[in-house]
Design a protein around this motif. Sequence first.
Motif, PDB file in Angstrom:
ATOM      1  N   MET A  38       0.832  -1.203   0.000  1.00 33.68           N
ATOM      2  CA  MET A  38       0.000   0.000   0.000  1.00 33.68           C
ATOM      3  C   MET A  38       0.869   1.257   0.000  1.00 33.68           C
ATOM      4  O   MET A  38       0.580   2.237  -0.685  1.00 33.68           O
ATOM      5  N   LYS A  39       1.937   1.240   0.757  1.00 37.71           N
ATOM      6  CA  LYS A  39       2.850   2.385   0.790  1.00 37.71           C
ATOM      7  C   LYS A  39       3.490   2.619  -0.572  1.00 37.71           C
ATOM      8  O   LYS A  39       3.735   3.763  -0.966  1.00 37.71           O
ATOM      9  N   LEU A  40       3.769   1.525  -1.295  1.00 37.06           N
ATOM     10  CA  LEU A  40       4.374   1.647  -2.624  1.00 37.06           C
ATOM     11  C   LEU A  40       3.360   2.016  -3.697  1.00 37.06           C
ATOM     12  O   LEU A  40       3.748   2.368  -4.817  1.00 37.06           O
ATOM     13  N   GLY A  41       2.075   1.907  -3.380  1.00 36.51           N
ATOM     14  CA  GLY A  41       1.035   2.173  -4.365  1.00 36.51           C
ATOM     15  C   GLY A  41       0.682   0.977  -5.215  1.00 36.51           C
ATOM     16  O   GLY A  41      -0.144   1.087  -6.122  1.00 36.51           O
ATOM     17  N   VAL A  42       1.284  -0.179  -4.926  1.00 41.81           N
ATOM     18  CA  VAL A  42       0.971  -1.396  -5.679  1.00 41.81           C
ATOM     19  C   VAL A  42      -0.428  -1.888  -5.314  1.00 41.81           C
ATOM     20  O   VAL A  42      -1.210  -2.301  -6.175  1.00 41.81           O
ATOM     21  N   GLU A  43      -0.741  -1.883  -4.036  1.00 37.26           N
ATOM     22  CA  GLU A  43      -2.087  -2.198  -3.569  1.00 37.26           C
ATOM     23  C   GLU A  43      -2.787  -0.890  -3.210  1.00 37.26           C
ATOM     24  O   GLU A  43      -2.226  -0.058  -2.490  1.00 37.26           O
ATOM     25  N   ARG A  44      -4.022  -0.724  -3.700  1.00 44.99           N
ATOM     26  CA  ARG A  44      -4.796   0.482  -3.429  1.00 44.99           C
ATOM     27  C   ARG A  44      -6.231   0.087  -3.059  1.00 44.99           C
ATOM     28  O   ARG A  44      -7.192   0.382  -3.790  1.00 44.99           O
ATOM     29  N   PRO A  45      -6.399  -0.583  -1.911  1.00 46.25           N
ATOM     30  CA  PRO A  45      -7.732  -1.063  -1.540  1.00 46.25           C
ATOM     31  C   PRO A  45      -8.669   0.086  -1.161  1.00 46.25           C
ATOM     32  O   PRO A  45      -8.231   1.124  -0.658  1.00 46.25           O
ATOM     33  N   ASP A  46      -9.951  -0.144  -1.401  1.00 47.98           N
ATOM     34  CA  ASP A  46     -10.968   0.814  -0.972  1.00 47.98           C
ATOM     35  C   ASP A  46     -11.373   0.572   0.479  1.00 47.98           C
ATOM     36  O   ASP A  46     -11.809   1.484   1.169  1.00 47.98           O
ATOM     37  N   VAL A  47     -11.235  -0.685   0.928  1.00 49.77           N
ATOM     38  CA  VAL A  47     -11.573  -1.016   2.308  1.00 49.77           C
ATOM     39  C   VAL A  47     -10.704  -2.178   2.769  1.00 49.77           C
ATOM     40  O   VAL A  47     -10.411  -3.096   1.994  1.00 49.77           O
ATOM     41  N   LEU A  48     -10.260  -2.108   4.012  1.00 51.22           N
ATOM     42  CA  LEU A  48      -9.542  -3.211   4.639  1.00 51.22           C
ATOM     43  C   LEU A  48     -10.490  -3.925   5.596  1.00 51.22           C
ATOM     44  O   LEU A  48     -11.090  -3.290   6.471  1.00 51.22           O
ATOM     45  N   VAL A  49     -10.616  -5.227   5.421  1.00 55.68           N
ATOM     46  CA  VAL A  49     -11.417  -6.051   6.318  1.00 55.68           C
ATOM     47  C   VAL A  49     -10.445  -6.741   7.269  1.00 55.68           C
ATOM     48  O   VAL A  49      -9.717  -7.663   6.881  1.00 55.68           O
ATOM     49  N   PHE A 122       7.559  -5.756 -10.048  1.00 60.64           N
ATOM     50  CA  PHE A 122       6.209  -5.758  -9.482  1.00 60.64           C
ATOM     51  C   PHE A 122       6.028  -4.614  -8.486  1.00 60.64           C
ATOM     52  O   PHE A 122       4.978  -3.984  -8.423  1.00 60.64           O
ATOM     53  N   GLN A 123       7.072  -4.314  -7.729  1.00 63.19           N
ATOM     54  CA  GLN A 123       6.975  -3.313  -6.671  1.00 63.19           C
ATOM     55  C   GLN A 123       7.197  -1.886  -7.155  1.00 63.19           C
ATOM     56  O   GLN A 123       6.945  -0.948  -6.408  1.00 63.19           O
ATOM     57  N   ASP A 124       7.636  -1.711  -8.391  1.00 65.89           N
ATOM     58  CA  ASP A 124       7.963  -0.382  -8.920  1.00 65.89           C
ATOM     59  C   ASP A 124       6.922   0.017  -9.968  1.00 65.89           C
ATOM     60  O   ASP A 124       6.862  -0.559 -11.053  1.00 65.89           O
ATOM     61  N   LEU A 125       6.101   1.014  -9.639  1.00 68.86           N
ATOM     62  CA  LEU A 125       5.016   1.425 -10.534  1.00 68.86           C
ATOM     63  C   LEU A 125       5.516   1.991 -11.854  1.00 68.86           C
ATOM     64  O   LEU A 125       4.758   2.070 -12.826  1.00 68.86           O
ATOM     65  N   SER A 126       6.774   2.376 -11.927  1.00 63.05           N
ATOM     66  CA  SER A 126       7.304   2.930 -13.176  1.00 63.05           C
ATOM     67  C   SER A 126       7.758   1.855 -14.158  1.00 63.05           C
ATOM     68  O   SER A 126       8.128   2.166 -15.288  1.00 63.05           O
ATOM     69  N   LYS A 127       7.729   0.592 -13.730  1.00 62.69           N
ATOM     70  CA  LYS A 127       8.218  -0.508 -14.565  1.00 62.69           C
ATOM     71  C   LYS A 127       7.057  -1.363 -15.066  1.00 62.69           C
ATOM     72  O   LYS A 127       6.020  -1.480 -14.416  1.00 62.69           O
ATOM     73  N   PRO A 128       7.214  -2.000 -16.241  1.00 64.45           N
ATOM     74  CA  PRO A 128       6.165  -2.905 -16.734  1.00 64.45           C
ATOM     75  C   PRO A 128       6.117  -4.175 -15.904  1.00 64.45           C
ATOM     76  O   PRO A 128       7.154  -4.720 -15.513  1.00 64.45           O
ATOM     77  N   CYS A 129       4.904  -4.659 -15.634  1.00 60.93           N
ATOM     78  CA  CYS A 129       4.742  -5.901 -14.875  1.00 60.93           C
ATOM     79  C   CYS A 129       3.354  -6.458 -15.141  1.00 60.93           C
ATOM     80  O   CYS A 129       2.359  -5.837 -14.757  1.00 60.93           O
ATOM     81  N   ASN A 130       3.289  -7.611 -15.769  1.00 63.02           N
ATOM     82  CA  ASN A 130       2.005  -8.229 -16.064  1.00 63.02           C
ATOM     83  C   ASN A 130       1.263  -8.682 -14.816  1.00 63.02           C
ATOM     84  O   ASN A 130       0.037  -8.775 -14.821  1.00 63.02           O
ATOM     85  N   LYS A 131       1.989  -8.957 -13.753  1.00 62.31           N
ATOM     86  CA  LYS A 131       1.340  -9.360 -12.502  1.00 62.31           C
ATOM     87  C   LYS A 131       0.617  -8.174 -11.864  1.00 62.31           C
ATOM     88  O   LYS A 131      -0.491  -8.329 -11.337  1.00 62.31           O
ATOM     89  N   ARG A 132       1.223  -7.016 -11.910  1.00 60.19           N
ATOM     90  CA  ARG A 132       0.613  -5.810 -11.331  1.00 60.19           C
ATOM     91  C   ARG A 132      -0.336  -5.138 -12.302  1.00 60.19           C
ATOM     92  O   ARG A 132      -1.414  -4.659 -11.910  1.00 60.19           O
TER      93      ARG A 132
END
Length: 330
Positions: A38-49, A122-132
């Motif tokens: 979440m800090k890296l911006g890879v996960e951006r949830p609307d709600v945490l359960v 995967f952890q770097d939003l500036s890089k291509p990643c099919n998983k992300r």
Amino acid sequence: MKTFDYVRATSPEQAAELFAARPGARYLGGGTNLVDLMKLGVERPDVLVDVSRLHLDEVAELPDGSLRVGATVRNSDLAAHPAVRARYPALSQALLAGASGQLRNAATTGGNLLQRTRCPYFQDLSKPCNKRAPGSGCGAREGVHRDHAVLGHSPHCIATHPSDMAVALAALDAQVEVYGTEGARSLPVADFHRLPGAHPERDTELHPGELVTGVLLPAAPAGLPSAYRKARDRASYSFALASVAAVVRVTDGVVDHAGIAFGALAHRPWRARRAEQALLGAAPTAAAFEHALDLELSAAEPLRDNAFKVPLARSLALDVLTRLTAAART
């Protein structure tokens, strides 16, 4: 970090209902991986359960001798549990090989299984990643991939799964118990994670909204030989370059049970089925071990910079199998 809502579930049933009612929800256990993403911006949830307060924090010995581990049992508590140390030493060793003491005190059994790859692309939003970002490409394939997969990868993804614990659970024939809006079910740990194929964004075989509620370890006698070994760049707090978990039983001079799993070689813990089959009925000799491991690792397709992983994994596994069967050869 984007804003998000937070709700605390009081039962698996309520957790599944809350998740289903909110698109963009994520389950929160120990948070040692999710919060970082979440800090890296890879996960951006609307709600945490929040599922950390569910009554899933016990290790229970069942009448048939099996062991049920609740999903919120902390990694440090599981590693130190007397039944785990006596009957499933590979699991205790794998847990202690992962992360730091502080993180093991926070990380949960369910969260460990569900942690995501540490691939830097995967952890770097500036890089291509099919998983992300499906369809964006795999930057690691032509980029930095020393730590990446040599087995089971695809043109779409060469990431590895980072868990130590999952490798041991796969070798030990454990089952993952899950709960969702359609009820409860279980599946083998060895089949819980997926190979990337054309959809590397899907890490597991979980249905949308399903929650891991526990892990079931089959009955095992005290002293059953099992072990976990891990090679890494530094002695602690480092992910594996290659690892192996094995459980071997020798009766009347031949192997009558073998469970072997490799870590850090594939998108999931790699259950070495061909090696296991080759060992059944064989005497526990170095030649038999070498033949079985060569059969298994012949499927490897290393990339430009990670071919070293194949002989490294072979050496680790040969050492573990030799040590586990030493008493049977004397």
